[in-house]
Motif scaffolding. Structure first.
Motif, PDB file in Angstrom:
ATOM      1  N   ARG A 152      -4.216 -27.401 -42.481  1.00  0.00           N
ATOM      2  CA  ARG A 152      -4.512 -27.369 -43.817  1.00  0.00           C
ATOM      3  C   ARG A 152      -3.434 -27.579 -44.398  1.00  0.00           C
ATOM      4  O   ARG A 152      -3.322 -28.274 -45.945  1.00  0.00           O
ATOM      5  N   SER A 153      -2.226 -27.381 -44.041  1.00  0.00           N
ATOM      6  CA  SER A 153      -1.060 -27.838 -44.660  1.00  0.00           C
ATOM      7  C   SER A 153      -0.553 -29.426 -44.880  1.00  0.00           C
ATOM      8  O   SER A 153       0.001 -29.805 -45.779  1.00  0.00           O
ATOM      9  N   GLY A 154      -1.645 -30.048 -43.804  1.00  0.00           N
ATOM     10  CA  GLY A 154      -1.086 -31.621 -44.051  1.00  0.00           C
ATOM     11  C   GLY A 154      -2.537 -32.305 -44.760  1.00  0.00           C
ATOM     12  O   GLY A 154      -2.507 -33.492 -44.835  1.00  0.00           O
ATOM     13  N   LEU A 155      -3.378 -31.455 -45.106  1.00  0.00           N
ATOM     14  CA  LEU A 155      -4.701 -32.307 -45.570  1.00  0.00           C
ATOM     15  C   LEU A 155      -4.292 -33.055 -46.814  1.00  0.00           C
ATOM     16  O   LEU A 155      -4.971 -34.010 -46.942  1.00  0.00           O
ATOM     17  N   ARG A 156      -3.447 -32.590 -47.640  1.00  0.00           N
ATOM     18  CA  ARG A 156      -3.094 -33.356 -48.931  1.00  0.00           C
ATOM     19  C   ARG A 156      -2.670 -34.734 -48.551  1.00  0.00           C
ATOM     20  O   ARG A 156      -2.997 -35.582 -49.181  1.00  0.00           O
ATOM     21  N   ARG A 157      -1.661 -34.745 -47.561  1.00  0.00           N
ATOM     22  CA  ARG A 157      -1.110 -36.083 -47.041  1.00  0.00           C
ATOM     23  C   ARG A 157      -2.118 -36.889 -46.793  1.00  0.00           C
ATOM     24  O   ARG A 157      -1.959 -37.960 -47.316  1.00  0.00           O
ATOM     25  N   TRP A 158      -3.017 -36.286 -45.828  1.00  0.00           N
ATOM     26  CA  TRP A 158      -3.864 -37.244 -45.246  1.00  0.00           C
ATOM     27  C   TRP A 158      -4.779 -37.724 -46.254  1.00  0.00           C
ATOM     28  O   TRP A 158      -5.271 -38.854 -46.193  1.00  0.00           O
ATOM     29  N   MET A 159      -5.047 -36.788 -47.086  1.00  0.00           N
ATOM     30  CA  MET A 159      -6.273 -37.224 -47.997  1.00  0.00           C
ATOM     31  C   MET A 159      -5.807 -38.295 -49.251  1.00  0.00           C
ATOM     32  O   MET A 159      -6.531 -39.245 -49.090  1.00  0.00           O
ATOM     33  N   LEU A 160      -4.480 -38.273 -49.503  1.00  0.00           N
ATOM     34  CA  LEU A 160      -3.892 -39.182 -50.590  1.00  0.00           C
ATOM     35  C   LEU A 160      -3.867 -40.514 -49.693  1.00  0.00           C
ATOM     36  O   LEU A 160      -3.929 -41.633 -50.335  1.00  0.00           O
ATOM     37  N   LEU A 161      -3.398 -40.476 -48.374  1.00  0.00           N
ATOM     38  CA  LEU A 161      -3.338 -41.770 -47.610  1.00  0.00           C
ATOM     39  C   LEU A 161      -4.887 -42.405 -47.397  1.00  0.00           C
ATOM     40  O   LEU A 161      -5.002 -43.600 -47.812  1.00  0.00           O
ATOM     41  N   ALA A 162      -5.724 -41.814 -47.186  1.00  0.00           N
ATOM     42  CA  ALA A 162      -7.203 -42.049 -46.900  1.00  0.00           C
ATOM     43  C   ALA A 162      -7.714 -42.706 -48.479  1.00  0.00           C
ATOM     44  O   ALA A 162      -8.307 -43.703 -48.220  1.00  0.00           O
ATOM     45  N   VAL A 163      -7.747 -41.823 -49.300  1.00  0.00           N
ATOM     46  CA  VAL A 163      -8.142 -42.345 -50.704  1.00  0.00           C
ATOM     47  C   VAL A 163      -7.317 -43.409 -51.274  1.00  0.00           C
ATOM     48  O   VAL A 163      -7.934 -44.556 -51.676  1.00  0.00           O
ATOM     49  N   GLY A 164      -6.178 -43.541 -50.960  1.00  0.00           N
ATOM     50  CA  GLY A 164      -5.135 -44.476 -51.395  1.00  0.00           C
ATOM     51  C   GLY A 164      -5.596 -45.958 -50.813  1.00  0.00           C
ATOM     52  O   GLY A 164      -5.769 -46.818 -51.580  1.00  0.00           O
TER      53      GLY A 164
END
Length: 370
Positions: free
Chosen positions: A13-25
């Motif tokens: 949960r704490s790292g989802l934002r970082r992974w999502m930004l990487l994947a979407v970017g």
């Protein structure tokens, strides 16, 4: 739920934002590059003839495949005596897909599904076994699809040498894994790690390779054990679970060919189906979160073997929206619903009566009927 699994879920949960930004970017960058290199005015003419009913059918296939995944979980969890509501099962599979597509090798999705199943009523062991059993069936179908993807991909579409080599490697890896699993089921007392060290003495001089062999041995043993549990279900539930797995993968394979019909090119339906089979069998081997930055040019390369560059670029954009961005939108919504459920049951997991007609939370409140 075991402490390590709960902590793993919290770390996700704490790292989802970082992974999502990487994947979407990475995905956006790849799609923009493909669009700039391939799009022209002919795309406007193609889109003007778009068939909305066929496009809606493609969207429906992209979404309803998760219904089959939810129903598969219901079948595999039947020996536990717990019958979860379909709404909760949809939260489990959509949340798992949301977390999976933004973590490397979809590893986060497995932990999320097992954790949510436990919180929705299954005991920890059953939750892990159900998710692992479903993965076992998916891997079996992937193993059976690999030779077909290789043969049809080479004979029916113009695959370049790089993709042919990837398919050969994937088929070889799957065959080796299948042989190891069969040996683990026939002779569970034979540790794969020891057999690898005996066959390759050089492993003893390389600690990293030795550790990798031990991890592989553990994964093969666990896979074989869960596969044995699937076989213990009996022919009826087993066939039904396989049927739901086939519907899941069938919906995935048919999505892009239906889009091809929607764009007014039904003549490419069969080749598109074969190309999608190649893509689906190779995606699990991409380590990047969501496959972003790698699957987009790979998909375009496969389809440009029999489509014009502009049409191949357009179909890549539509496929990525249906396969990735739609999953993020819908899966993220279900993930938020699951988090809301978790906040409503802070003191423990829900307990579900055996007859499946009433759900009560740990604080005594009543939930929806199953």
């Amino acid at each position: 739920m075991p402490v390590d699994a709960r902590e793993g879920f919290e770390r996700q949960r704490s790292g989802l934002r970082r992974w999502m930004l990487l994947a979407v970017g990475l995905s956006v960058a790849a799609l923009l590059l493909i669009s700039l290199l391939t799009m022209d005015r002919e795309i406007i003419r193609t889109l003007s003839g778009l068939s909305v009913p066929w496009l809606l059918l493609a969207v429906g296939l992209a979404l309803t495949r998760w219904l089959w995944a939810a129903l598969r979980i219901r079948v595999l969890s039947s020996p536990s005596g717990v019958r979860l509501p379909l709404g909760d099962l949809l939260k489990v599979v959509f949340s798992g897909n949301f977390v999976g597509v933004i973590t490397p090798l979809r590893a986060g999705g497995v932990v999320t599904e097992a954790y949510l199943l436990n919180r929705y009523g299954l005991d920890p062991g059953a939750s892990a076994a159900v998710i692992a059993a479903g993965m076992s069936l998916s891997v079996l179908l992937l193993l059976m699809a690999m030779p077909a993807a290789l043969a049809l991909g080479i004979s029916r579409i113009d695959l370049n040498l790089a993709f042919r080599s990837l398919l050969y490697v994937a088929v070889a890896a799957c065959l080796l894994f299948a042989v190891a699993v069969l040996l683990a089921m026939r002779k569970p007392e034979l540790p794969l790690g020891g057999a690898l060290r005996a066959a390759f003495p050089c492993l003893a001089r390389r600690p990293r390779l030795t550790a990798w062999a031990e991890r592989l041995s553990g994964e093969v043993s666990r896979f074989a054990g869960f596969l044995g549990k699937v076989l213990d279900l009996g022919p009826g539930p087993l066939l039904l679970a396989i049927f739901y797995s086939a519907l899941f993968w069938g919906s995935n394979l048919l999505t892009v060919p239906v889009v091809m019909v929607a764009l007014g090119h039904p003549e490419h339906f069969l080749r598109s189906l074969i190309a999608q089979l190649v893509v689906v069998t190779l995606i699990p081997f991409v380590p990047v979160p969501g496959g972003s930055g790698m699957v987009e040019p790979g998909f375009y390369a496969v389809y440009s073997g029999f489509l014009a560059p502009d049409l191949a670029g357009l179909i890549t954009l539509i496929w990525r929206f249906l396969d990735f961005y739609l999953g993020l939108l819908v899966g993220g919504s279900f993930f938020l619903l699951a988090l809301r459920d978790l906040r409503r049951m802070p003191t423990g997991e829900r307990q579900i009566e055996d007859h499946g007609t009433e759900v009560t939370t740990a604080d005594g409140g009543e939930g929806p009927a199953a």
